[in-house]
Design a protein around this motif. Structure first.
Motif, PDB file in Angstrom:
ATOM      1  N   GLN A   1       8.201 -10.744  72.158  1.00  0.00           N
ATOM      2  CA  GLN A   1       7.638 -11.704  71.205  1.00  0.00           C
ATOM      3  C   GLN A   1       8.743 -12.415  70.435  1.00  0.00           C
ATOM      4  OE1 GLN A   1       4.924  -9.904  68.417  1.00  0.00           O
ATOM      5  NE2 GLN A   1       5.046 -11.632  66.993  1.00  0.00           N
ATOM      6  N   LYS A   2       8.680 -13.752  70.371  1.00  0.00           N
ATOM      7  CA  LYS A   2       9.648 -14.537  69.607  1.00  0.00           C
ATOM      8  C   LYS A   2       9.188 -14.603  68.153  1.00  0.00           C
ATOM      9  CE  LYS A   2      12.720 -16.614  70.749  1.00  0.00           C
ATOM     10  NZ  LYS A   2      12.810 -17.929  71.414  1.00  0.00           N
ATOM     11  N   PRO A   3       9.992 -14.142  67.218  1.00  0.00           N
ATOM     12  CA  PRO A   3       9.606 -14.191  65.806  1.00  0.00           C
ATOM     13  C   PRO A   3       9.359 -15.625  65.339  1.00  0.00           C
ATOM     14  CG  PRO A   3      11.522 -12.786  66.136  1.00  0.00           C
ATOM     15  CD  PRO A   3      11.306 -13.512  67.421  1.00  0.00           C
ATOM     16  N   GLN A   4       8.291 -15.821  64.603  1.00  0.00           N
ATOM     17  CA  GLN A   4       7.974 -17.121  64.018  1.00  0.00           C
ATOM     18  C   GLN A   4       8.253 -17.045  62.511  1.00  0.00           C
ATOM     19  OE1 GLN A   4       7.115 -19.729  66.026  1.00  0.00           O
ATOM     20  NE2 GLN A   4       7.432 -18.246  67.694  1.00  0.00           N
ATOM     21  N   ILE A   5       9.369 -17.625  62.090  1.00  0.00           N
ATOM     22  CA  ILE A   5       9.796 -17.546  60.696  1.00  0.00           C
ATOM     23  C   ILE A   5      10.197 -18.935  60.217  1.00  0.00           C
ATOM     24  CG2 ILE A   5      11.222 -16.282  59.038  1.00  0.00           C
ATOM     25  CD1 ILE A   5      12.018 -14.379  61.288  1.00  0.00           C
ATOM     26  N   GLY A   6       9.600 -19.394  59.122  1.00  0.00           N
ATOM     27  CA  GLY A   6       9.979 -20.669  58.531  1.00  0.00           C
ATOM     28  C   GLY A   6      11.389 -20.604  57.958  1.00  0.00           C
ATOM     29  N   GLU A   7      12.022 -21.760  57.791  1.00  0.00           N
ATOM     30  CA  GLU A   7      13.418 -21.810  57.357  1.00  0.00           C
ATOM     31  C   GLU A   7      13.627 -21.165  55.993  1.00  0.00           C
ATOM     32  OE1 GLU A   7      17.438 -22.720  58.028  1.00  0.00           O
ATOM     33  OE2 GLU A   7      15.696 -22.734  59.354  1.00  0.00           O
ATOM     34  N   LYS A   8      12.753 -21.447  55.046  1.00  0.00           N
ATOM     35  CA  LYS A   8      12.909 -20.868  53.712  1.00  0.00           C
ATOM     36  C   LYS A   8      12.781 -19.353  53.766  1.00  0.00           C
ATOM     37  CE  LYS A   8      11.000 -20.948  49.019  1.00  0.00           C
ATOM     38  NZ  LYS A   8       9.949 -21.520  48.124  1.00  0.00           N
ATOM     39  N   ARG A   9      11.768 -18.864  54.475  1.00  0.00           N
ATOM     40  CA  ARG A   9      11.568 -17.420  54.604  1.00  0.00           C
ATOM     41  C   ARG A   9      12.725 -16.778  55.362  1.00  0.00           C
ATOM     42  NH1 ARG A   9      10.248 -12.963  52.272  1.00  0.00           N
ATOM     43  NH2 ARG A   9       8.988 -11.506  53.484  1.00  0.00           N
ATOM     44  N   LEU A  10      13.253 -17.486  56.336  1.00  0.00           N
ATOM     45  CA  LEU A  10      14.373 -16.981  57.124  1.00  0.00           C
ATOM     46  C   LEU A  10      15.588 -16.740  56.228  1.00  0.00           C
ATOM     47  CD1 LEU A  10      15.557 -16.337  59.942  1.00  0.00           C
ATOM     48  CD2 LEU A  10      16.084 -18.773  60.157  1.00  0.00           C
ATOM     49  N   ASN A  11      15.886 -17.706  55.368  1.00  0.00           N
ATOM     50  CA  ASN A  11      17.012 -17.548  54.453  1.00  0.00           C
ATOM     51  C   ASN A  11      16.785 -16.381  53.495  1.00  0.00           C
ATOM     52  OD1 ASN A  11      18.298 -19.750  55.566  1.00  0.00           O
ATOM     53  ND2 ASN A  11      17.629 -21.183  54.001  1.00  0.00           N
ATOM     54  N   GLU A  12      15.556 -16.255  52.994  1.00  0.00           N
ATOM     55  CA  GLU A  12      15.250 -15.168  52.068  1.00  0.00           C
ATOM     56  C   GLU A  12      15.423 -13.805  52.728  1.00  0.00           C
ATOM     57  OE1 GLU A  12      11.274 -16.082  50.988  1.00  0.00           O
ATOM     58  OE2 GLU A  12      11.824 -17.527  49.417  1.00  0.00           O
ATOM     59  N   LEU A  13      14.924 -13.675  53.951  1.00  0.00           N
ATOM     60  CA  LEU A  13      15.033 -12.403  54.660  1.00  0.00           C
ATOM     61  C   LEU A  13      16.489 -12.038  54.930  1.00  0.00           C
ATOM     62  CD1 LEU A  13      12.100 -12.658  57.235  1.00  0.00           C
ATOM     63  CD2 LEU A  13      12.280 -11.047  55.335  1.00  0.00           C
ATOM     64  N   ALA A  14      17.279 -13.026  55.343  1.00  0.00           N
ATOM     65  CA  ALA A  14      18.691 -12.766  55.636  1.00  0.00           C
ATOM     66  C   ALA A  14      19.426 -12.305  54.389  1.00  0.00           C
ATOM     67  CB  ALA A  14      19.341 -14.024  56.211  1.00  0.00           C
ATOM     68  N   MET A  15      19.138 -12.924  53.236  1.00  0.00           N
ATOM     69  CA  MET A  15      19.817 -12.554  51.996  1.00  0.00           C
ATOM     70  C   MET A  15      19.368 -11.189  51.490  1.00  0.00           C
ATOM     71  SD  MET A  15      20.370 -16.039  49.763  1.00  0.00           S
ATOM     72  CE  MET A  15      18.700 -16.674  49.825  1.00  0.00           C
ATOM     73  N   LEU A  16      18.092 -10.858  51.717  1.00  0.00           N
ATOM     74  CA  LEU A  16      17.595  -9.558  51.282  1.00  0.00           C
ATOM     75  C   LEU A  16      18.081  -8.425  52.184  1.00  0.00           C
ATOM     76  CD1 LEU A  16      13.912 -10.478  50.347  1.00  0.00           C
ATOM     77  CD2 LEU A  16      15.698  -9.722  48.767  1.00  0.00           C
ATOM     78  N   THR A  17      18.341  -8.737  53.448  1.00  0.00           N
ATOM     79  CA  THR A  17      18.704  -7.706  54.422  1.00  0.00           C
ATOM     80  C   THR A  17      20.194  -7.400  54.418  1.00  0.00           C
ATOM     81  OG1 THR A  17      16.873  -8.460  55.833  1.00  0.00           O
ATOM     82  CG2 THR A  17      18.526  -7.047  56.862  1.00  0.00           C
ATOM     83  N   PHE A  18      21.028  -8.420  54.161  1.00  0.00           N
ATOM     84  CA  PHE A  18      22.482  -8.251  54.226  1.00  0.00           C
ATOM     85  C   PHE A  18      23.143  -8.751  52.939  1.00  0.00           C
ATOM     86  CE2 PHE A  18      21.031  -8.830  58.622  1.00  0.00           C
ATOM     87  CZ  PHE A  18      21.575  -7.709  59.223  1.00  0.00           C
ATOM     88  N   THR A  19      24.235  -8.089  52.544  1.00  0.00           N
ATOM     89  CA  THR A  19      24.995  -8.519  51.376  1.00  0.00           C
ATOM     90  C   THR A  19      25.908  -9.679  51.749  1.00  0.00           C
ATOM     91  OG1 THR A  19      26.851  -7.015  51.822  1.00  0.00           O
ATOM     92  CG2 THR A  19      25.013  -6.148  50.503  1.00  0.00           C
ATOM     93  N   THR A  20      26.387 -10.379  50.731  1.00  0.00           N
ATOM     94  CA  THR A  20      27.341 -11.470  50.973  1.00  0.00           C
ATOM     95  C   THR A  20      28.600 -10.930  51.652  1.00  0.00           C
ATOM     96  OG1 THR A  20      28.243 -11.156  48.744  1.00  0.00           O
ATOM     97  CG2 THR A  20      26.562 -12.835  49.004  1.00  0.00           C
ATOM     98  N   GLU A  21      29.007  -9.739  51.261  1.00  0.00           N
ATOM     99  CA  GLU A  21      30.223  -9.155  51.831  1.00  0.00           C
ATOM    100  C   GLU A  21      30.058  -8.898  53.328  1.00  0.00           C
ATOM    101  OE1 GLU A  21      33.304  -5.422  51.024  1.00  0.00           O
ATOM    102  OE2 GLU A  21      31.625  -5.808  49.654  1.00  0.00           O
ATOM    103  N   THR A  22      28.900  -8.363  53.733  1.00  0.00           N
ATOM    104  CA  THR A  22      28.651  -8.094  55.149  1.00  0.00           C
ATOM    105  C   THR A  22      28.644  -9.386  55.953  1.00  0.00           C
ATOM    106  OG1 THR A  22      27.362  -6.104  54.664  1.00  0.00           O
ATOM    107  CG2 THR A  22      27.001  -7.144  56.803  1.00  0.00           C
ATOM    108  N   ILE A  23      27.982 -10.410  55.414  1.00  0.00           N
ATOM    109  CA  ILE A  23      27.869 -11.680  56.130  1.00  0.00           C
ATOM    110  C   ILE A  23      29.217 -12.384  56.206  1.00  0.00           C
ATOM    111  CG2 ILE A  23      26.877 -14.000  55.969  1.00  0.00           C
ATOM    112  CD1 ILE A  23      24.289 -12.718  55.043  1.00  0.00           C
TER     113      ILE A  23
END
Length: 263
Positions: free
Chosen positions: A210-232
């Motif tokens: 299944q291909k995840p269906q994620i809007g751009e705003k939600r995508l950015n939010e999830l990425a920031m919540l999942t990983f720290t700035t240092e990791t990224i």
């Protein structure tokens, strides 16, 4: 907001003051020591207000106060820009390093740093101010952009594509635990991928491809919540510094499922 500086506990010993000033760049220390007492009061007021503010307010202030200067430094870093553009293209990521994109990422970096406070509160101002204080850190935002765009791409991958990606890595376990596992966990807890009856083969294939269906705003939010700035930022830095850090084969990873050959 009036600040009664004379009532505040500014009772650091001279040796402690010297140690604090020693951490400043020479130009900054020279400027701070040259200030008249009245100007020093203004500086202390600003420091107090910044430290006493919430992380969100700190992030907004830093963005408004520093973004123009940071943008000027970043656009002059031609070498890192060229490398980041090269890897964005090699990953088939459509992101142009325009001034608007750079400006939006500077603001996002401060917001992201503010969110990191919940995990590493002592790292916030250190992470944010390093961009302003250290000229050699001017490529930090570019590394952050590359790492963040790569993370976004992985968030939009199916779990089958994740499997193909980490199968290419030299250290598969480390890559899986650092990047793939947190992303798939975010998929599950946010209802993006629902591995229902995962022990049943046909059900597994359904959610696995299944291909995840994620809007751009939600995508950015999830990425920031999942990983720290240092990791990224470290991810982007690692890619720029070592072309083999993340082996990548676009045609293999994104081939249609029915084209996959089983041996």
């Amino acid at each position: 907001m009036a600040i009664q500086l004379d009532l505040m506990p500014w009772n650091l010993e001279e040796s402690q003051v010297e140690k604090m000033l020693d951490k400043l760049p020479p130009e900054a220390r020279q400027w701070a020591e040259s200030l008249h007492w009245k100007q020093r009061r203004y500086l202390l007021s600003l420091c107090y207000l910044l430290c006493a503010s919430s992380p969100d307010v700190q992030g907004q202030f830093l963005d408004e106060y520093t973004a123009d200067g940071l943008l000027a430094k970043i656009v002059q870093d031609y070498d890192t820009q060229a490398k980041v553009k090269y890897f964005l293209n090699s990953f088939h990521i459509k992101a142009e390093l325009s001034p608007d994109l750079l400006r939006s990422y500077i603001k996002q970096f401060y917001i992201h740093s503010a969110q990191d406070v919940r995990r590493q509160p002592e790292k916030y101002l250190e992470s944010a101010l390093r961009l302003v204080i250290s000229p050699e850190k001017k490529n930090y935002i570019l590394n952050y952009i590359l790492g963040f765009e790569f993370i976004k791409m992985m968030f939009k991958m199916s779990w089958l594509q994740h499997e193909r990606l980490y199968s290419l890595q030299s250290n598969q376990e480390d890559f899986y635990n650092t990047y793939i596992k947190p992303i798939q966990h975010a998929h599950k807890i946010n209802g993006i991928i629902n591995p229902k009856d995962r022990d049943l083969f046909f059900a597994k294939r359904s959610y696995f491809v299944q291909k995840p269906q994620i809007g751009e705003k939600r995508l950015n939010e999830l990425a920031m919540l999942t990983f720290t700035t240092e990791t990224i930022s470290h991810l982007g830095f690692s890619i720029v510094r070592n072309i083999q850090h993340i082996p990548f084969d676009y045609d293999y990873i994104f081939q249609a499922e029915q084209e996959r050959t089983f041996i």
